[in-house]
Motif scaffolding. Structure first.
Motif, PDB file in Angstrom:
ATOM      1  N   UNK A 192       7.943   8.620 -10.994  1.00 20.12           N
ATOM      2  CA  UNK A 192       8.278   7.673 -10.166  1.00 20.12           C
ATOM      3  C   UNK A 192       7.039   6.619  -9.801  1.00 20.12           C
ATOM      4  N   UNK A 193       7.535   5.198  -9.722  1.00 24.42           N
ATOM      5  CA  UNK A 193       6.562   4.265  -9.287  1.00 24.42           C
ATOM      6  C   UNK A 193       6.923   4.147  -8.026  1.00 24.42           C
ATOM      7  N   UNK A 194       6.067   4.675  -7.210  1.00 22.95           N
ATOM      8  CA  UNK A 194       6.362   4.756  -5.807  1.00 22.95           C
ATOM      9  C   UNK A 194       5.726   3.396  -5.027  1.00 22.95           C
ATOM     10  N   UNK A 195       4.895   2.664  -5.794  1.00 24.45           N
ATOM     11  CA  UNK A 195       4.752   1.343  -5.038  1.00 24.45           C
ATOM     12  C   UNK A 195       5.804   0.432  -5.278  1.00 24.45           C
ATOM     13  N   UNK A 196       6.838   0.719  -6.036  1.00 22.55           N
ATOM     14  CA  UNK A 196       7.955  -0.054  -6.109  1.00 22.55           C
ATOM     15  C   UNK A 196       8.955   0.009  -4.946  1.00 22.55           C
ATOM     16  N   UNK A 197       8.827   1.488  -4.602  1.00 25.04           N
ATOM     17  CA  UNK A 197       9.677   1.892  -3.473  1.00 25.04           C
ATOM     18  C   UNK A 197       8.864   1.272  -2.215  1.00 25.04           C
ATOM     19  N   UNK A 198       7.840   1.254  -2.173  1.00 23.68           N
ATOM     20  CA  UNK A 198       6.984   0.582  -0.877  1.00 23.68           C
ATOM     21  C   UNK A 198       7.284  -0.931  -0.764  1.00 23.68           C
ATOM     22  N   UNK A 199       7.505  -1.556  -1.976  1.00 25.49           N
ATOM     23  CA  UNK A 199       7.867  -2.961  -1.855  1.00 25.49           C
ATOM     24  C   UNK A 199       9.238  -3.329  -1.889  1.00 25.49           C
ATOM     25  N   UNK A 200      10.267  -2.314  -2.061  1.00 28.34           N
ATOM     26  CA  UNK A 200      11.550  -2.532  -1.881  1.00 28.34           C
ATOM     27  C   UNK A 200      11.806  -2.543  -0.221  1.00 28.34           C
ATOM     28  N   UNK A 201      11.240  -1.661   0.335  1.00 27.58           N
ATOM     29  CA  UNK A 201      11.264  -1.700   1.847  1.00 27.58           C
ATOM     30  C   UNK A 201      10.479  -2.656   2.855  1.00 27.58           C
ATOM     31  N   UNK A 202       9.551  -3.139   2.022  1.00 27.80           N
ATOM     32  CA  UNK A 202       8.540  -4.070   2.758  1.00 27.80           C
ATOM     33  C   UNK A 202       9.241  -5.236   3.615  1.00 27.80           C
ATOM     34  N   UNK A 203      10.268  -5.912   3.339  1.00 23.30           N
ATOM     35  CA  UNK A 203      11.065  -6.893   4.137  1.00 23.30           C
ATOM     36  C   UNK A 203      12.359  -6.313   4.450  1.00 23.30           C
ATOM     37  N   UNK A 204      12.810  -5.103   4.581  1.00 20.82           N
ATOM     38  CA  UNK A 204      13.931  -4.526   4.787  1.00 20.82           C
ATOM     39  C   UNK A 204      13.640  -3.436   6.147  1.00 20.82           C
ATOM     40  N   UNK A 205      12.510  -3.002   6.736  1.00 23.18           N
ATOM     41  CA  UNK A 205      12.284  -2.347   7.794  1.00 23.18           C
ATOM     42  C   UNK A 205      11.194  -2.573   8.700  1.00 23.18           C
TER      43      UNK A 205
END
Length: 205
Positions: A192-205
């Motif tokens: 899993x590329x967890x940095x992609x997950x961090x970026x997914x939520x960057x502008x959502x929470x």
């Protein structure tokens, strides 16, 4: 997460990754996404958003958490001084249902969640029925002596779904696992590329 009713193999095929916490089945023989045009879809390049969503969904489905739970974990992960992605993975690995699974007491995380909810699991000698409980260093997670002969437990102990992680110390005599130290990002048992997950939520929470 509410009771999972979807076809688990289809979920893993759609995400292109085997998720041991979701199912013991393999996608080796059917690696393409499900559906009539699955093979074609597998060759198409995903958008940046599609990649971020896919990595986020890997975590959701493997650990069996809802979107709301994952958002809350992300908020908690942001509070520390360590990288957010690493902290998020550690928080997921520290969930009691995952520890029961990684200890080899249940074949999947969903099955582990049932063991916890049905009061078959003890933490430091006390019965706990909260699957989301976060274990700490030194905690001992064990199956109740009265529940050691459950067919699901016996079958899983006979054929472990995964090798026990190094951060859990296993005591075969009492069928208990002790948290020797906190898990690291590399202890997650699937890519899993967890940095992609961090970026997914960057502008959502």
């Amino acid at each position: 997460m509410s009771r999972f009713t979807k076809a688990r193999l289809k979920v893993m095929r759609a995400l292109g990754t085997e998720l041991p916490g979701l199912s013991r089945k393999s996608i080796e023989n059917r690696p393409n996404p499900p559906g009539q045009h699955g093979a074609k879809a597998a060759r198409q390049r995903k958008s940046d958003f599609g990649i971020k969503l896919q990595e986020k969904q890997k975590l959701r489905f493997n650990y069996g958490v809802s979107e709301k739970q994952l958002r809350r974990l992300m908020l908690d992960a942001r509070k520390g001084n360590t990288p957010t992605g690493e902290t998020l993975l550690q928080l997921l690995e520290r969930r009691l249902d995952n520890v029961v699974f990684r200890a080899g007491l249940a074949p999947t995380i969903q099955a582990a969640r049932q063991l916890v909810s049905h009061r078959h699991i003890r933490v430091n000698g006390r019965i706990v029925n909260i699957p989301s409980l976060r274990v700490r260093v030194g905690d001992v997670v064990a199956i109740k002596s009265e529940s050691m002969n459950l067919p699901l437990v016996l079958e899983t102990l006979k054929e472990l779904p995964l090798t026990r992680p190094e951060w859990l110390s296993w005591d075969e005599t009492v069928k208990a696992a002790q948290v020797s130290h906190l898990p690291a990002a590399e202890d997650v048992p699937f890519p899993v590329d967890v940095q992609q997950v961090v970026e997914y939520y960057a502008n959502r929470i």
